[in-house]
Design a protein around this motif. Structure first.
Motif, PDB file in Angstrom:
ATOM      1  N   ASP A   1      39.751  24.522  42.329  1.00  0.00           N
ATOM      2  CA  ASP A   1      38.660  24.288  42.017  1.00  0.00           C
ATOM      3  C   ASP A   1      37.952  25.083  40.920  1.00  0.00           C
ATOM      4  OD1 ASP A   1      38.041  22.218  44.268  1.00  0.00           O
ATOM      5  OD2 ASP A   1      37.976  23.905  45.704  1.00  0.00           O
ATOM      6  N   LEU A   2      38.867  26.680  40.837  1.00  0.00           N
ATOM      7  CA  LEU A   2      38.304  27.366  40.412  1.00  0.00           C
ATOM      8  C   LEU A   2      39.318  28.172  39.531  1.00  0.00           C
ATOM      9  CD1 LEU A   2      35.578  29.701  39.315  1.00  0.00           C
ATOM     10  CD2 LEU A   2      35.877  30.398  40.777  1.00  0.00           C
ATOM     11  N   TYR A   3      39.022  28.797  38.208  1.00  0.00           N
ATOM     12  CA  TYR A   3      40.313  29.478  37.929  1.00  0.00           C
ATOM     13  C   TYR A   3      39.565  30.919  37.099  1.00  0.00           C
ATOM     14  CZ  TYR A   3      42.786  25.263  37.795  1.00  0.00           C
ATOM     15  OH  TYR A   3      43.322  24.528  38.258  1.00  0.00           O
ATOM     16  N   ILE A   4      39.794  31.841  38.159  1.00  0.00           N
ATOM     17  CA  ILE A   4      39.733  32.993  36.943  1.00  0.00           C
ATOM     18  C   ILE A   4      40.108  34.032  36.522  1.00  0.00           C
ATOM     19  CG2 ILE A   4      38.325  35.547  38.320  1.00  0.00           C
ATOM     20  CD1 ILE A   4      38.065  33.756  41.168  1.00  0.00           C
ATOM     21  N   LEU A   5      39.770  34.915  35.663  1.00  0.00           N
ATOM     22  CA  LEU A   5      40.107  35.115  34.633  1.00  0.00           C
ATOM     23  C   LEU A   5      40.001  36.625  34.421  1.00  0.00           C
ATOM     24  CD1 LEU A   5      39.707  32.791  30.889  1.00  0.00           C
ATOM     25  CD2 LEU A   5      42.258  32.995  32.987  1.00  0.00           C
ATOM     26  N   ALA A   6      41.203  37.228  35.730  1.00  0.00           N
ATOM     27  CA  ALA A   6      40.679  39.129  36.010  1.00  0.00           C
ATOM     28  C   ALA A   6      41.274  39.429  34.622  1.00  0.00           C
ATOM     29  CB  ALA A   6      40.365  39.110  36.712  1.00  0.00           C
ATOM     30  N   VAL A   7      41.102  39.376  33.389  1.00  0.00           N
ATOM     31  CA  VAL A   7      41.737  39.652  32.789  1.00  0.00           C
ATOM     32  C   VAL A   7      41.084  40.570  31.275  1.00  0.00           C
ATOM     33  CG1 VAL A   7      43.870  38.246  32.663  1.00  0.00           C
ATOM     34  CG2 VAL A   7      42.068  37.949  31.119  1.00  0.00           C
ATOM     35  N   SER A   8      42.098  41.278  30.520  1.00  0.00           N
ATOM     36  CA  SER A   8      41.560  41.908  29.767  1.00  0.00           C
ATOM     37  C   SER A   8      40.351  41.300  28.837  1.00  0.00           C
ATOM     38  CB  SER A   8      42.227  43.091  28.695  1.00  0.00           C
ATOM     39  OG  SER A   8      42.964  42.229  28.364  1.00  0.00           O
TER      40      SER A   8
ATOM     41  N   SER B   1      39.127  26.380  46.602  1.00  0.00           N
ATOM     42  CA  SER B   1      40.929  26.915  46.427  1.00  0.00           C
ATOM     43  C   SER B   1      40.389  27.430  44.465  1.00  0.00           C
ATOM     44  CB  SER B   1      41.243  25.372  46.468  1.00  0.00           C
ATOM     45  OG  SER B   1      40.542  24.795  45.126  1.00  0.00           O
ATOM     46  N   VAL B   2      41.022  28.862  44.238  1.00  0.00           N
ATOM     47  CA  VAL B   2      40.995  29.368  43.297  1.00  0.00           C
ATOM     48  C   VAL B   2      42.318  29.540  43.097  1.00  0.00           C
ATOM     49  CG1 VAL B   2      40.409  31.934  42.374  1.00  0.00           C
ATOM     50  CG2 VAL B   2      39.685  30.605  43.835  1.00  0.00           C
ATOM     51  N   VAL B   3      42.468  29.967  41.802  1.00  0.00           N
ATOM     52  CA  VAL B   3      43.979  30.382  41.340  1.00  0.00           C
ATOM     53  C   VAL B   3      43.331  31.534  39.938  1.00  0.00           C
ATOM     54  CG1 VAL B   3      45.681  29.802  39.579  1.00  0.00           C
ATOM     55  CG2 VAL B   3      44.939  28.276  40.921  1.00  0.00           C
ATOM     56  N   LEU B   4      43.922  32.399  40.662  1.00  0.00           N
ATOM     57  CA  LEU B   4      43.793  33.750  40.266  1.00  0.00           C
ATOM     58  C   LEU B   4      44.969  34.111  38.892  1.00  0.00           C
ATOM     59  CD1 LEU B   4      41.669  36.699  41.071  1.00  0.00           C
ATOM     60  CD2 LEU B   4      43.357  37.296  42.025  1.00  0.00           C
ATOM     61  N   LEU B   5      44.490  35.018  37.428  1.00  0.00           N
ATOM     62  CA  LEU B   5      44.690  35.662  36.637  1.00  0.00           C
ATOM     63  C   LEU B   5      44.970  36.619  36.019  1.00  0.00           C
ATOM     64  CD1 LEU B   5      43.404  31.959  36.042  1.00  0.00           C
ATOM     65  CD2 LEU B   5      45.123  31.966  34.110  1.00  0.00           C
ATOM     66  N   GLY B   6      45.974  37.049  36.156  1.00  0.00           N
ATOM     67  CA  GLY B   6      45.562  38.692  35.401  1.00  0.00           C
ATOM     68  C   GLY B   6      45.803  39.948  36.518  1.00  0.00           C
ATOM     69  N   ALA B   7      46.999  40.764  37.142  1.00  0.00           N
ATOM     70  CA  ALA B   7      47.268  41.138  37.530  1.00  0.00           C
ATOM     71  C   ALA B   7      46.938  43.192  37.749  1.00  0.00           C
ATOM     72  CB  ALA B   7      48.567  41.505  37.342  1.00  0.00           C
ATOM     73  N   GLY B   8      45.733  43.515  36.967  1.00  0.00           N
ATOM     74  CA  GLY B   8      45.113  44.296  37.347  1.00  0.00           C
ATOM     75  C   GLY B   8      44.314  44.728  38.013  1.00  0.00           C
ATOM     76  N   ASN B   9      42.979  45.744  38.854  1.00  0.00           N
ATOM     77  CA  ASN B   9      42.356  46.427  39.169  1.00  0.00           C
ATOM     78  C   ASN B   9      41.989  45.373  40.056  1.00  0.00           C
ATOM     79  OD1 ASN B   9      44.011  48.883  39.372  1.00  0.00           O
ATOM     80  ND2 ASN B   9      42.069  50.060  38.052  1.00  0.00           N
ATOM     81  N   VAL B  10      40.445  44.846  39.505  1.00  0.00           N
ATOM     82  CA  VAL B  10      40.175  43.829  39.721  1.00  0.00           C
ATOM     83  C   VAL B  10      40.809  41.919  40.075  1.00  0.00           C
ATOM     84  CG1 VAL B  10      38.153  41.883  38.877  1.00  0.00           C
ATOM     85  CG2 VAL B  10      38.131  44.710  37.680  1.00  0.00           C
ATOM     86  N   ALA B  11      41.720  41.703  39.441  1.00  0.00           N
ATOM     87  CA  ALA B  11      42.270  40.743  40.089  1.00  0.00           C
ATOM     88  C   ALA B  11      42.987  41.335  41.399  1.00  0.00           C
ATOM     89  CB  ALA B  11      43.312  40.682  38.931  1.00  0.00           C
ATOM     90  N   THR B  12      44.019  42.681  41.417  1.00  0.00           N
ATOM     91  CA  THR B  12      44.283  43.380  42.627  1.00  0.00           C
ATOM     92  C   THR B  12      42.813  42.833  44.058  1.00  0.00           C
ATOM     93  OG1 THR B  12      45.607  44.137  42.025  1.00  0.00           O
ATOM     94  CG2 THR B  12      45.621  44.528  44.031  1.00  0.00           C
ATOM     95  N   HIS B  13      41.739  43.576  43.804  1.00  0.00           N
ATOM     96  CA  HIS B  13      40.969  43.754  44.712  1.00  0.00           C
ATOM     97  C   HIS B  13      40.345  42.484  45.287  1.00  0.00           C
ATOM     98  CE1 HIS B  13      40.811  47.899  45.208  1.00  0.00           C
ATOM     99  NE2 HIS B  13      41.185  48.315  44.638  1.00  0.00           N
ATOM    100  N   LEU B  14      40.482  41.095  44.291  1.00  0.00           N
ATOM    101  CA  LEU B  14      39.425  39.761  44.550  1.00  0.00           C
ATOM    102  C   LEU B  14      40.532  39.744  45.188  1.00  0.00           C
ATOM    103  CD1 LEU B  14      38.078  38.837  41.332  1.00  0.00           C
ATOM    104  CD2 LEU B  14      37.052  39.607  43.798  1.00  0.00           C
ATOM    105  N   PHE B  15      41.943  39.132  45.319  1.00  0.00           N
ATOM    106  CA  PHE B  15      42.799  38.860  45.774  1.00  0.00           C
ATOM    107  C   PHE B  15      42.784  39.187  47.615  1.00  0.00           C
ATOM    108  CE2 PHE B  15      46.788  38.854  47.823  1.00  0.00           C
ATOM    109  CZ  PHE B  15      47.433  36.758  48.247  1.00  0.00           C
TER     110      PHE B  15
END
Length: 265
Positions: free
Chosen positions: A59-66, A3-17
């Protein structure tokens, strides 16, 4: 299931989602952004929020931010002792607040929002402060989206990131200069595309050192002078001369042999 919580809305976050959303073994519990507008089109697929205090368990929090935001956002997360990773090539793992279990999930690729990404072709560099407990989670997550995980340390990751700027950002700028040069004479830049592709393809079989060709390596002074004279833009001239000197420094022994052969003849 991870289970993942994704933080950020840029290019990396979008493609990871998009990759996580397709993966059978991954569940994106929530997607955070301080501005919800970029996430509106995904609200039927995942719970979205702009409130850090309302983050769900995962389980995991991913900071896909600047890069500059990693330290600040990690310190604001309303929990501790959970696995928090960032996706940066240049930021230290220790920039994540020490109240968390810390790691890195760095996809070594260039991302544009409108360009599809095949994660089976993306190396994923992983790093974890607690290798025994946390690295297997990152490894499993990488494999779940079809990527090949690579264990790297901080120094190796930093070197890869600098190198990535050379092979991606700087190379693309060279393409832009080539485009300007062809445009100046009404030539078609598209005629260079097969050459661009073949230059990259050769690296499947040869090292960059062995793949090098051209007038600088051959020390073809007549052609080098002709090119410099033909370039009208001083900026283009400076880059041409700088790269010529770099190639000649790398292949100096060959150039010396050419010069000696010319003298003897």
């Amino acid at each position: 299931m991870i289970s993942v919580v994704l933080l950020g809305a840029g290019n990396v976050a979008t493609h990871l989602f998009k990759a996580f959303n397709k993966a059978i073994e991954v569940s994106v519990n929530q997607w955070y952004s301080r501005n919800l507008k970029p996430l509106e089109s995904y609200k039927n697929l995942v719970n979205i929020t702009d409130d850090l205090t309302k983050l769900q368990d995962a389980d995991l929090y991913i900071l896909a931010v600047s890069d500059d935001a990693v330290s600040d956002i990690s310190s604001q997360l309303p929990f501790e002792n959970r696995l928090v990773v960032h996706t940066s090539g240049s930021v230290s793992m220790y920039d994540i607040d020490k109240k968390h279990k810390r790691g890195v999930f760095y996809p070594l690729q260039t991302f544009s929002k409108d360009a599809d990404v095949d994660f089976s072709q993306v190396p994923l560099c992983i790093e974890a402060l607690n290798n025994k407990e946390d690295r297997p989670i990152l490894k499993k997550l990488a494999k779940a989206i079809g990527s090949q995980p690579h264990k790297v340390n901080s120094d190796q990751r930093a070197a890869l990131h600098v190198a990535a700027v050379f092979v991606n950002n700087f190379t693309n700028q060279i393409y832009r200069i080539a485009h300007e040069i062809t445009e100046s004479q009404g030539a078609e830049f598209d005629l260079l595309k097969p050459l661009i592709k073949e230059t990259a393809r050769k690296l499947d079989d040869l090292s960059p050192f062995m793949a090098q060709t051209g007038p600088a390596k051959r020390n073809d002074k007549k052609t080098l002078k002709k090119h410099i004279k033909a370039l009208e833009d001083q900026h283009h001239k400076a880059i041409y001369e700088l790269l010529t000197k770099s190639i000649q420094k790398t292949h100096g022994s060959l150039i010396r042999r050419v010069n000696n052969s010319n003298k003897n003849n």
